[in-house]
Structure formats: C-alpha cells, structure tokens
Design a protein around this motif. Structure first.
Motif, mmCIF file in Angstrom:
data_model
loop_
_atom_site.group_PDB
_atom_site.id
_atom_site.type_symbol
_atom_site.label_atom_id
_atom_site.label_comp_id
_atom_site.label_asym_id
_atom_site.label_seq_id
_atom_site.Cartn_x
_atom_site.Cartn_y
_atom_site.Cartn_z
ATOM 1 N N ARG A 1 -7.395 -1.573 0.598
ATOM 2 C CA ARG A 1 -8.300 -0.449 0.863
ATOM 3 C C ARG A 1 -7.536 0.878 0.778
ATOM 4 O O ARG A 1 -8.014 1.842 0.174
ATOM 5 C CB ARG A 1 -8.947 -0.621 2.232
ATOM 6 C CG ARG A 1 -10.047 0.346 2.537
ATOM 7 C CD ARG A 1 -10.829 0.025 3.809
ATOM 8 N NE ARG A 1 -10.057 -0.565 4.908
ATOM 9 C CZ ARG A 1 -10.065 -1.862 5.241
ATOM 10 N NH1 ARG A 1 -10.813 -2.708 4.572
ATOM 11 N NH2 ARG A 1 -9.338 -2.307 6.245
ATOM 12 N N GLU A 2 -6.330 0.926 1.339
ATOM 13 C CA GLU A 2 -5.520 2.145 1.286
ATOM 14 C C GLU A 2 -5.182 2.519 -0.154
ATOM 15 O O GLU A 2 -5.243 3.696 -0.518
ATOM 16 C CB GLU A 2 -4.224 1.961 2.073
ATOM 17 C CG GLU A 2 -4.371 2.037 3.558
ATOM 18 C CD GLU A 2 -3.037 1.872 4.258
ATOM 19 O OE1 GLU A 2 -2.023 2.420 3.779
ATOM 20 O OE2 GLU A 2 -3.006 1.185 5.293
ATOM 21 N N LEU A 3 -4.817 1.523 -0.952
ATOM 22 C CA LEU A 3 -4.468 1.792 -2.346
ATOM 23 C C LEU A 3 -5.686 2.279 -3.120
ATOM 24 O O LEU A 3 -5.595 3.226 -3.899
ATOM 25 C CB LEU A 3 -3.858 0.558 -3.007
ATOM 26 C CG LEU A 3 -3.388 0.718 -4.454
ATOM 27 C CD1 LEU A 3 -2.419 1.891 -4.602
ATOM 28 C CD2 LEU A 3 -2.748 -0.569 -4.947
ATOM 29 N N GLN A 4 -6.834 1.665 -2.900
ATOM 30 C CA GLN A 4 -8.053 2.107 -3.573
ATOM 31 C C GLN A 4 -8.401 3.540 -3.185
ATOM 32 O O GLN A 4 -8.782 4.346 -4.038
ATOM 33 C CB GLN A 4 -9.218 1.164 -3.242
ATOM 34 C CG GLN A 4 -9.078 -0.195 -3.873
ATOM 35 C CD GLN A 4 -10.095 -1.192 -3.372
ATOM 36 O OE1 GLN A 4 -10.524 -1.150 -2.221
ATOM 37 N NE2 GLN A 4 -10.479 -2.113 -4.238
ATOM 38 N N GLU A 5 -8.256 3.870 -1.909
ATOM 39 C CA GLU A 5 -8.530 5.224 -1.442
ATOM 40 C C GLU A 5 -7.539 6.214 -2.040
ATOM 41 O O GLU A 5 -7.902 7.330 -2.401
ATOM 42 C CB GLU A 5 -8.492 5.280 0.078
ATOM 43 C CG GLU A 5 -9.657 4.574 0.733
ATOM 44 C CD GLU A 5 -9.525 4.441 2.238
ATOM 45 O OE1 GLU A 5 -8.519 4.929 2.816
ATOM 46 O OE2 GLU A 5 -10.434 3.847 2.844
ATOM 47 N N MET A 6 -6.281 5.810 -2.155
ATOM 48 C CA MET A 6 -5.270 6.680 -2.739
ATOM 49 C C MET A 6 -5.582 6.967 -4.201
ATOM 50 O O MET A 6 -5.447 8.105 -4.666
ATOM 51 C CB MET A 6 -3.876 6.058 -2.601
ATOM 52 C CG MET A 6 -2.759 6.960 -3.103
ATOM 53 S SD MET A 6 -1.121 6.248 -2.857
ATOM 54 C CE MET A 6 -0.961 6.428 -1.089
ATOM 55 N N VAL A 7 -6.011 5.940 -4.936
ATOM 56 C CA VAL A 7 -6.376 6.120 -6.341
ATOM 57 C C VAL A 7 -7.492 7.157 -6.459
ATOM 58 O O VAL A 7 -7.419 8.072 -7.283
ATOM 59 C CB VAL A 7 -6.800 4.772 -6.980
ATOM 60 C CG1 VAL A 7 -7.490 4.992 -8.318
ATOM 61 C CG2 VAL A 7 -5.594 3.857 -7.140
ATOM 62 N N GLN A 8 -8.513 7.031 -5.623
ATOM 63 C CA GLN A 8 -9.641 7.969 -5.673
ATOM 64 C C GLN A 8 -9.217 9.382 -5.259
ATOM 65 O O GLN A 8 -9.648 10.360 -5.871
ATOM 66 C CB GLN A 8 -10.785 7.468 -4.790
ATOM 67 C CG GLN A 8 -11.399 6.179 -5.278
ATOM 68 C CD GLN A 8 -11.829 6.248 -6.738
ATOM 69 O OE1 GLN A 8 -12.450 7.202 -7.172
ATOM 70 N NE2 GLN A 8 -11.474 5.227 -7.495
#
Length: 67
Positions: A9-16
C-alpha cells in the motif's frame, strides 16, 4: 502478512504521489504499474528488504530502462 500488505500500500501510494508531481519518469512509472497486482509490487519490496523508498527507486530504474 500485515507488513506485506502495508508495504504494498505504501509503495502504491508513493507511485501515485510521485506521479502527481508531473515529473516525466514518475508519470511513466505510474502508467507502467497501474494495472499490476500486489504480487508485482511485493517483488520489488522484497528485493529491497521491505524498504519502500528503495523499492520505488528500483521501479524507477526499470521504467527508465524501458523508455
């Protein structure tokens, strides 16, 4: 299990968040991963021993190699 889900979830949020900056490479990363499942992100996270920042840099490196 919970740690994995949180890291994904953190990585997905960082990408966005990075794509929102408008930087060309960050936008390319976001486009490349938009349809990927959590297993895809988990591979990058595991490769960097659950360091989300380093996992994102690995994603950026892969995206830049494809450009």
């Amino acid at each position: 299990e919970e740690t994995r889900e949180e890291a994904v979830r953190e990585l997905q949020e960082m990408v966005q968040a990075q794509a929102a900056s408008g930087e060309e490479l960050a936008v390319a990363v976001a486009e490349r991963v938009q349809e990927k499942d959590s297993g895809f992100f988990l591979r990058f996270i595991r490769a960097r021993k659950f360091n989300v920042g380093r996992a994102y840099e690995l994603l950026r490196g892969e995206a830049s190699a494809c450009l």
